[in-house]
Motif scaffolding. Structure first.
Motif, PDB file in Angstrom:
ATOM      1  N   MET A  77       0.843  -1.201   0.000  1.00 47.88           N
ATOM      2  CA  MET A  77       0.000   0.000   0.000  1.00 47.88           C
ATOM      3  C   MET A  77       0.880   1.253   0.000  1.00 47.88           C
ATOM      4  O   MET A  77       1.794   1.370   0.798  1.00 47.88           O
ATOM      5  CB  MET A  77      -0.911   0.022   1.234  1.00 47.88           C
ATOM      6  N   THR A  78       0.607   2.192  -0.912  1.00 49.01           N
ATOM      7  CA  THR A  78       1.335   3.446  -0.936  1.00 49.01           C
ATOM      8  C   THR A  78       0.724   4.397   0.081  1.00 49.01           C
ATOM      9  O   THR A  78      -0.269   4.105   0.728  1.00 49.01           O
ATOM     10  CB  THR A  78       1.275   4.071  -2.338  1.00 49.01           C
ATOM     11  N   ALA A  79       1.344   5.591   0.193  1.00 46.52           N
ATOM     12  CA  ALA A  79       0.822   6.585   1.123  1.00 46.52           C
ATOM     13  C   ALA A  79      -0.596   6.984   0.752  1.00 46.52           C
ATOM     14  O   ALA A  79      -1.403   7.326   1.608  1.00 46.52           O
ATOM     15  CB  ALA A  79       1.742   7.800   1.150  1.00 46.52           C
ATOM     16  N   LEU A  80      -0.913   6.953  -0.555  1.00 49.66           N
ATOM     17  CA  LEU A  80      -2.252   7.300  -1.027  1.00 49.66           C
ATOM     18  C   LEU A  80      -2.929   6.014  -1.478  1.00 49.66           C
ATOM     19  O   LEU A  80      -2.745   5.553  -2.606  1.00 49.66           O
ATOM     20  CB  LEU A  80      -2.162   8.300  -2.185  1.00 49.66           C
ATOM     21  N   ASP A  81      -3.670   5.401  -0.571  1.00 50.73           N
ATOM     22  CA  ASP A  81      -4.268   4.103  -0.882  1.00 50.73           C
ATOM     23  C   ASP A  81      -5.345   3.787   0.143  1.00 50.73           C
ATOM     24  O   ASP A  81      -5.495   4.484   1.148  1.00 50.73           O
ATOM     25  CB  ASP A  81      -3.193   3.015  -0.885  1.00 50.73           C
ATOM     26  N   LEU A  82      -6.091   2.710  -0.109  1.00 51.31           N
ATOM     27  CA  LEU A  82      -7.058   2.192   0.850  1.00 51.31           C
ATOM     28  C   LEU A  82      -6.404   1.074   1.659  1.00 51.31           C
ATOM     29  O   LEU A  82      -5.501   0.397   1.169  1.00 51.31           O
ATOM     30  CB  LEU A  82      -8.279   1.635   0.129  1.00 51.31           C
ATOM     31  N   PRO A  83      -6.864   0.854   2.888  1.00 51.84           N
ATOM     32  CA  PRO A  83      -6.354  -0.281   3.658  1.00 51.84           C
ATOM     33  C   PRO A  83      -6.585  -1.603   2.918  1.00 51.84           C
ATOM     34  O   PRO A  83      -7.537  -1.746   2.137  1.00 51.84           O
ATOM     35  CB  PRO A  83      -7.182  -0.224   4.942  1.00 51.84           C
ATOM     36  N   ARG A  84      -5.730  -2.571   3.177  1.00 52.77           N
ATOM     37  CA  ARG A  84      -5.784  -3.867   2.496  1.00 52.77           C
ATOM     38  C   ARG A  84      -7.117  -4.570   2.723  1.00 52.77           C
ATOM     39  O   ARG A  84      -7.585  -5.343   1.873  1.00 52.77           O
ATOM     40  CB  ARG A  84      -4.628  -4.731   2.999  1.00 52.77           C
ATOM     41  N   SER A  85      -7.759  -4.289   3.856  1.00 56.19           N
ATOM     42  CA  SER A  85      -9.034  -4.946   4.152  1.00 56.19           C
ATOM     43  C   SER A  85     -10.093  -4.639   3.100  1.00 56.19           C
ATOM     44  O   SER A  85     -10.958  -5.483   2.821  1.00 56.19           O
ATOM     45  CB  SER A  85      -9.531  -4.536   5.539  1.00 56.19           C
ATOM     46  N   PHE A  86     -10.047  -3.453   2.507  1.00 57.51           N
ATOM     47  CA  PHE A  86     -11.011  -3.106   1.471  1.00 57.51           C
ATOM     48  C   PHE A  86     -10.855  -4.032   0.270  1.00 57.51           C
ATOM     49  O   PHE A  86     -11.850  -4.497  -0.305  1.00 57.51           O
ATOM     50  CB  PHE A  86     -10.827  -1.654   1.015  1.00 57.51           C
ATOM     51  N   VAL A  87      -9.622  -4.279  -0.124  1.00 55.36           N
ATOM     52  CA  VAL A  87      -9.354  -5.126  -1.283  1.00 55.36           C
ATOM     53  C   VAL A  87      -9.806  -6.554  -1.006  1.00 55.36           C
ATOM     54  O   VAL A  87     -10.413  -7.212  -1.862  1.00 55.36           O
ATOM     55  CB  VAL A  87      -7.856  -5.076  -1.636  1.00 55.36           C
ATOM     56  N   ILE A  88      -9.560  -7.035   0.205  1.00 60.78           N
ATOM     57  CA  ILE A  88      -9.977  -8.385   0.588  1.00 60.78           C
ATOM     58  C   ILE A  88     -11.496  -8.488   0.573  1.00 60.78           C
ATOM     59  O   ILE A  88     -12.074  -9.440   0.029  1.00 60.78           O
ATOM     60  CB  ILE A  88      -9.418  -8.729   1.974  1.00 60.78           C
ATOM     61  N   ARG A  89     -12.144  -7.535   1.171  1.00 62.96           N
ATOM     62  CA  ARG A  89     -13.604  -7.554   1.308  1.00 62.96           C
ATOM     63  C   ARG A  89     -14.292  -7.538  -0.058  1.00 62.96           C
ATOM     64  O   ARG A  89     -15.260  -8.259  -0.298  1.00 62.96           O
ATOM     65  CB  ARG A  89     -14.044  -6.359   2.146  1.00 62.96           C
ATOM     66  N   GLU A  90     -13.819  -6.698  -0.955  1.00 64.18           N
ATOM     67  CA  GLU A  90     -14.455  -6.573  -2.270  1.00 64.18           C
ATOM     68  C   GLU A  90     -14.123  -7.753  -3.177  1.00 64.18           C
ATOM     69  O   GLU A  90     -14.889  -8.068  -4.095  1.00 64.18           O
ATOM     70  CB  GLU A  90     -14.032  -5.264  -2.946  1.00 64.18           C
ATOM     71  N   GLY A  91     -12.985  -8.422  -2.930  1.00 66.93           N
ATOM     72  CA  GLY A  91     -12.661  -9.620  -3.693  1.00 66.93           C
ATOM     73  C   GLY A  91     -12.736  -9.393  -5.183  1.00 66.93           C
ATOM     74  O   GLY A  91     -12.148  -8.448  -5.717  1.00 66.93           O
ATOM     75  N   ASP A  92     -13.502 -10.265  -5.878  1.00 67.85           N
ATOM     76  CA  ASP A  92     -13.620 -10.140  -7.327  1.00 67.85           C
ATOM     77  C   ASP A  92     -14.879  -9.385  -7.754  1.00 67.85           C
ATOM     78  O   ASP A  92     -15.253  -9.413  -8.932  1.00 67.85           O
ATOM     79  CB  ASP A  92     -13.601 -11.531  -7.979  1.00 67.85           C
ATOM     80  N   LEU A  93     -15.520  -8.695  -6.819  1.00 65.11           N
ATOM     81  CA  LEU A  93     -16.674  -7.870  -7.189  1.00 65.11           C
ATOM     82  C   LEU A  93     -16.247  -6.789  -8.181  1.00 65.11           C
ATOM     83  O   LEU A  93     -15.163  -6.213  -8.061  1.00 65.11           O
ATOM     84  CB  LEU A  93     -17.277  -7.193  -5.959  1.00 65.11           C
ATOM     85  N   ARG A  94     -17.102  -6.502  -9.130  1.00 69.00           N
ATOM     86  CA  ARG A  94     -16.811  -5.437 -10.091  1.00 69.00           C
ATOM     87  C   ARG A  94     -17.525  -4.139  -9.738  1.00 69.00           C
ATOM     88  O   ARG A  94     -17.034  -3.060 -10.057  1.00 69.00           O
ATOM     89  CB  ARG A  94     -17.217  -5.890 -11.499  1.00 69.00           C
ATOM     90  N   ILE A  95     -18.688  -4.240  -9.127  1.00 62.58           N
ATOM     91  CA  ILE A  95     -19.458  -3.055  -8.741  1.00 62.58           C
ATOM     92  C   ILE A  95     -19.371  -2.942  -7.224  1.00 62.58           C
ATOM     93  O   ILE A  95     -19.839  -3.832  -6.504  1.00 62.58           O
ATOM     94  CB  ILE A  95     -20.925  -3.163  -9.200  1.00 62.58           C
ATOM     95  N   LEU A  96     -18.795  -1.859  -6.725  1.00 63.58           N
ATOM     96  CA  LEU A  96     -18.474  -1.761  -5.303  1.00 63.58           C
ATOM     97  C   LEU A  96     -19.514  -0.938  -4.560  1.00 63.58           C
ATOM     98  O   LEU A  96     -19.205  -0.036  -3.782  1.00 63.58           O
ATOM     99  CB  LEU A  96     -17.065  -1.160  -5.143  1.00 63.58           C
ATOM    100  N   ASN A  97     -20.763  -1.247  -4.808  1.00 63.84           N
ATOM    101  CA  ASN A  97     -21.889  -0.619  -4.122  1.00 63.84           C
ATOM    102  C   ASN A  97     -23.104  -1.530  -4.304  1.00 63.84           C
ATOM    103  O   ASN A  97     -22.996  -2.543  -4.998  1.00 63.84           O
ATOM    104  CB  ASN A  97     -22.127   0.805  -4.655  1.00 63.84           C
ATOM    105  N   PRO A  98     -24.253  -1.205  -3.718  1.00 70.07           N
ATOM    106  CA  PRO A  98     -25.393  -2.124  -3.760  1.00 70.07           C
ATOM    107  C   PRO A  98     -26.157  -2.160  -5.088  1.00 70.07           C
ATOM    108  O   PRO A  98     -27.326  -2.525  -5.118  1.00 70.07           O
ATOM    109  CB  PRO A  98     -26.307  -1.602  -2.636  1.00 70.07           C
ATOM    110  N   PHE A  99     -25.520  -1.767  -6.176  1.00 67.38           N
ATOM    111  CA  PHE A  99     -26.092  -1.939  -7.510  1.00 67.38           C
ATOM    112  C   PHE A  99     -25.658  -3.292  -8.070  1.00 67.38           C
ATOM    113  O   PHE A  99     -24.587  -3.802  -7.732  1.00 67.38           O
ATOM    114  CB  PHE A  99     -25.584  -0.842  -8.447  1.00 67.38           C
ATOM    115  N   ASP A 100     -26.467  -3.839  -8.955  1.00 66.61           N
ATOM    116  CA  ASP A 100     -26.038  -4.970  -9.764  1.00 66.61           C
ATOM    117  C   ASP A 100     -25.861  -4.494 -11.204  1.00 66.61           C
ATOM    118  O   ASP A 100     -26.114  -3.332 -11.529  1.00 66.61           O
ATOM    119  CB  ASP A 100     -27.026  -6.132  -9.662  1.00 66.61           C
TER     120      ASP A 100
END
Length: 251
Positions: A1-24
Motif C-alpha cells: 500500500m502506498t501513502a495514497l491508498d485504501l487499507p488492504r481490508s477493502f481489497v480483501i472484502r471486495e474480492g472479485d466484485l466489479r461493482i463496489l456498491n449495492p447496484f447490480d
C-alpha cells in the motif's frame, strides 16, 4: 500500500466484485439508459472503484471518460477491465485523490457514486462535481437514505451511521438536492436483493480469505467482521437503509 491508498481490508472484502456498491449490473445498465447517454459523452467518475460504470457505458453507449480512485488495486483492476471490454482507447483511470481532482476540460457528466465522504456529504460533493462540469452538465450522486425511520441508536449504528442525521430519508434527500440548487431528473434505486448481493458477497470473500490466510495480521479483525456483519445486515441495514443513484441538473 502506498501513502495514497485504501487499507488492504477493502481489497480483501471486495474480492472479485466489479461493482463496489449495492447496484447490480442490471441497475447500472438501467441508469446508463435512463440518463440517455449519447455517443461521445464525456464523463468524470470520482471514486471510480474497479471502473465498471465507465467501462460498461463506454462499451454500451460509446462514451469517453476518466475515473479517479485512491486505491491502487482498484485502479489496476479498472484498467484491466477496460482492456477486457475493448474500451481502453475511450476511458482512462487515474490513481489519485478524488476530492481534489479537477478534469482537464469540463465534462458533460460528473459522477460520485457512493462516496460523498469526499465532500463531507452531499452538498460538498456536489460542489466538487460542479468544478469539472460544463454549464448545464449532469451530476450523478450515489447516496444512502433511510427507508424507514430508525427507532433507536442501536439501529443507527447497525447501519454504519454516526447519527440519525447523517442520512436523509428519500423525501429529505430530494429536498436537499433542491436546496443545493439542483433539479432531480432521474434516479435508480437499489433494492433489498441488490443490497444482499453486495453485502453477502463480502461474507463469502472474507470466509475464503480467512480459510486461506489464518495467520495473517488482519485475520482477527476480519473474523470479527464476518461474525457480526450478517446479523447486522439482516437486522438493520436491509430493512432500514436504502441506496440509490440520483441524476441532477443545475438550476
Amino acid at each position: 500500500m502506498t501513502a495514497l491508498d485504501l487499507p488492504r481490508s477493502f481489497v480483501i472484502r471486495e474480492g472479485d466484485l466489479r461493482i463496489l456498491n449495492p447496484f447490480d449490473a442490471g441497475k447500472l445498465a438501467t441508469l446508463g439508459r435512463a440518463i440517455k447517454l449519447a455517443p461521445g459523452t464525456s464523463i468524470l467518475d470520482l471514486c471510480s472503484g474497479k471502473g465498471e460504470l465507465l467501462c460498461t457505458w463506454a462499451r454500451d453507449h460509446a462514451v469517453t471518460g476518466t475515473g479517479v480512485d485512491i486505491s491502487t488495486a482498484f485502479t489496476a483492476a479498472a484498467r484491466e477491465r477496460a482492456v477486457e471490454l475493448g474500451v481502453a482507447d475511450r476511458v482512462r483511470f487515474v490513481h489519485g485523490d478524488a476530492a481534489t481532482f479537477v478534469a482537464e476540460a469540463p465534462v458533460e457528466v460528473a459522477a460520485c457514486v457512493g462516496a460523498t465522504w469526499i465532500g463531507g456529504g452531499v452538498p460538498g460533493t456536489l460542489e466538487i462535481l460542479r468544478r469539472s462540469l460544463r454549464p448545464g452538465g449532469m451530476a450523478l450522486v450515489g447516496e444512502p437514505y433511510w427507508r424507514r425511520d430508525p427507532p433507536d441508536a442501536e439501529t443507527v449504528a447497525g447501519c454504519h451511521a454516526r447519527s440519525r442525521d447523517e442520512f436523509q430519508d428519500l423525501p429529505g434527500l430530494a429536498r436537499l438536492f433542491g436546496e443545493c440548487g439542483w433539479d432531480l431528473v432521474e434516479m435508480v434505486l437499489a433494492d433489498q436483493d441488490s443490497w444482499d448481493r453486495y453485502a453477502a458477497a463480502h461474507w463469502l470473500n472474507l470466509r475464503r480469505w480467512l480459510d486461506a490466510h489464518p495467520d495473517d495480521e488482519l485475520a482477527g479483525e476480519l473474523r470479527q467482521e464476518l461474525t457480526e456483519d450478517p446479523l447486522r445486515h439482516v437486522r438493520y441495514q436491509r430493512e432500514y437503509l436504502g441506496w440509490g443513484v440520483f441524476a441532477l441538473l443545475p438550476r
